[in-house]
Design a protein around this motif. Structure first.
Motif, PDB file in Angstrom:
ATOM      1  N   TYR A  32       0.843  -1.202   0.000  1.00 32.98           N
ATOM      2  CA  TYR A  32       0.000   0.000   0.000  1.00 32.98           C
ATOM      3  C   TYR A  32       0.875   1.248   0.000  1.00 32.98           C
ATOM      4  N   THR A  33       0.527   2.194  -0.873  1.00 30.99           N
ATOM      5  CA  THR A  33       1.263   3.454  -0.967  1.00 30.99           C
ATOM      6  C   THR A  33       0.307   4.610  -0.708  1.00 30.99           C
ATOM      7  N   ILE A  34       0.895   5.719  -0.327  1.00 37.69           N
ATOM      8  CA  ILE A  34       0.098   6.922  -0.077  1.00 37.69           C
ATOM      9  C   ILE A  34       0.822   8.111  -0.682  1.00 37.69           C
ATOM     10  N   LYS A  35       0.096   9.139  -1.007  1.00 40.93           N
ATOM     11  CA  LYS A  35       0.604  10.337  -1.676  1.00 40.93           C
ATOM     12  C   LYS A  35       1.047   9.995  -3.093  1.00 40.93           C
ATOM     13  N   THR A  36       1.458  10.980  -3.849  1.00 37.83           N
ATOM     14  CA  THR A  36       1.830  10.770  -5.243  1.00 37.83           C
ATOM     15  C   THR A  36       3.347  10.804  -5.378  1.00 37.83           C
ATOM     16  N   VAL A  75      -0.967  -0.866  -4.319  1.00 43.00           N
ATOM     17  CA  VAL A  75      -2.319  -0.347  -4.098  1.00 43.00           C
ATOM     18  C   VAL A  75      -2.178   1.062  -3.537  1.00 43.00           C
ATOM     19  N   GLY A  76      -2.716   2.028  -4.261  1.00 47.79           N
ATOM     20  CA  GLY A  76      -2.654   3.422  -3.809  1.00 47.79           C
ATOM     21  C   GLY A  76      -3.846   3.747  -2.925  1.00 47.79           C
ATOM     22  N   LEU A  77      -3.577   4.379  -1.807  1.00 50.22           N
ATOM     23  CA  LEU A  77      -4.639   4.793  -0.884  1.00 50.22           C
ATOM     24  C   LEU A  77      -4.996   6.251  -1.131  1.00 50.22           C
ATOM     25  N   ALA A  78      -6.274   6.548  -1.112  1.00 40.10           N
ATOM     26  CA  ALA A  78      -6.721   7.935  -1.257  1.00 40.10           C
ATOM     27  C   ALA A  78      -6.444   8.669   0.046  1.00 40.10           C
ATOM     28  N   VAL A  79      -6.079   9.920  -0.076  1.00 38.49           N
ATOM     29  CA  VAL A  79      -5.752  10.724   1.095  1.00 38.49           C
ATOM     30  C   VAL A  79      -6.685  11.911   1.146  1.00 38.49           C
ATOM     31  N   ALA A  80      -7.261  12.156   2.306  1.00 30.94           N
ATOM     32  CA  ALA A  80      -8.099  13.346   2.508  1.00 30.94           C
ATOM     33  C   ALA A  80      -7.672  13.987   3.809  1.00 30.94           C
ATOM     34  N   TYR A  81      -7.487  15.274   3.771  1.00 30.33           N
ATOM     35  CA  TYR A  81      -7.091  16.017   4.958  1.00 30.33           C
ATOM     36  C   TYR A  81      -8.215  16.960   5.346  1.00 30.33           C
TER      37      TYR A  81
END
Length: 135
Positions: free
Chosen positions: A30-34, A53-59
């Protein structure tokens, strides 16, 4: 701390991915950010059957203007009055209460009125509005 590359602790750069690829096979990372995954890491992932697998990030960020207005509202008795859909004006309710009291000679302090008994209120009403009758 959770294992690197899991949903709880996703990878944030190529160095993290390199560490995981060396010791894992047939799994998801799993990865996060671009960020761009290096060609070396992609080739090793294909050989070891690893999927990314890319995780969506919301702040969630609180707007500073609203927070400042909320702090001011707590310190003073201020209310936002809507003029139209997009325009709101802060109004100081304490000043309005003072103006009402001065213009109409009305006591707007409800805290004191609630603490008085019915007899005291009746006596004040009689003396103020009916006048005192001496017999």
């Amino acid at each position: 701390m959770k294992k690197l590359g899991t949903m709880e602790n996703p990878c944030r750069n190529n160095e993290d991915i390199s560490k995981i690829i060396k010791s894992m096979a047939n799994c998801n990372i799993y990865t996060i950010k671009t960020f761009t995954i290096s060609d070396k890491n992609i080739e090793l992932a294909k050989v070891k059957n690893i999927r990314f697998v890319g995780l969506a990030v919301a702040y969630f960020k609180t707007p500073t203007v609203s927070k400042a207005m909320a702090d001011a509202t707590r310190k003073e008795n201020i209310s936002l009055i809507s003029i139209d859909k997009n325009t709101k004006i802060p109004i100081n309710l304490d000043e309005i209460a003072k103006q009402i009291a001065s213009q109409f000679n009305v006591n707007t302090n409800l805290d004191q009125a609630l603490n008085k008994t019915a007899t005291q209120l009746q006596q004040e009403y009689n003396s103020k509005y009916l006048g005192r009758w001496i017999l």
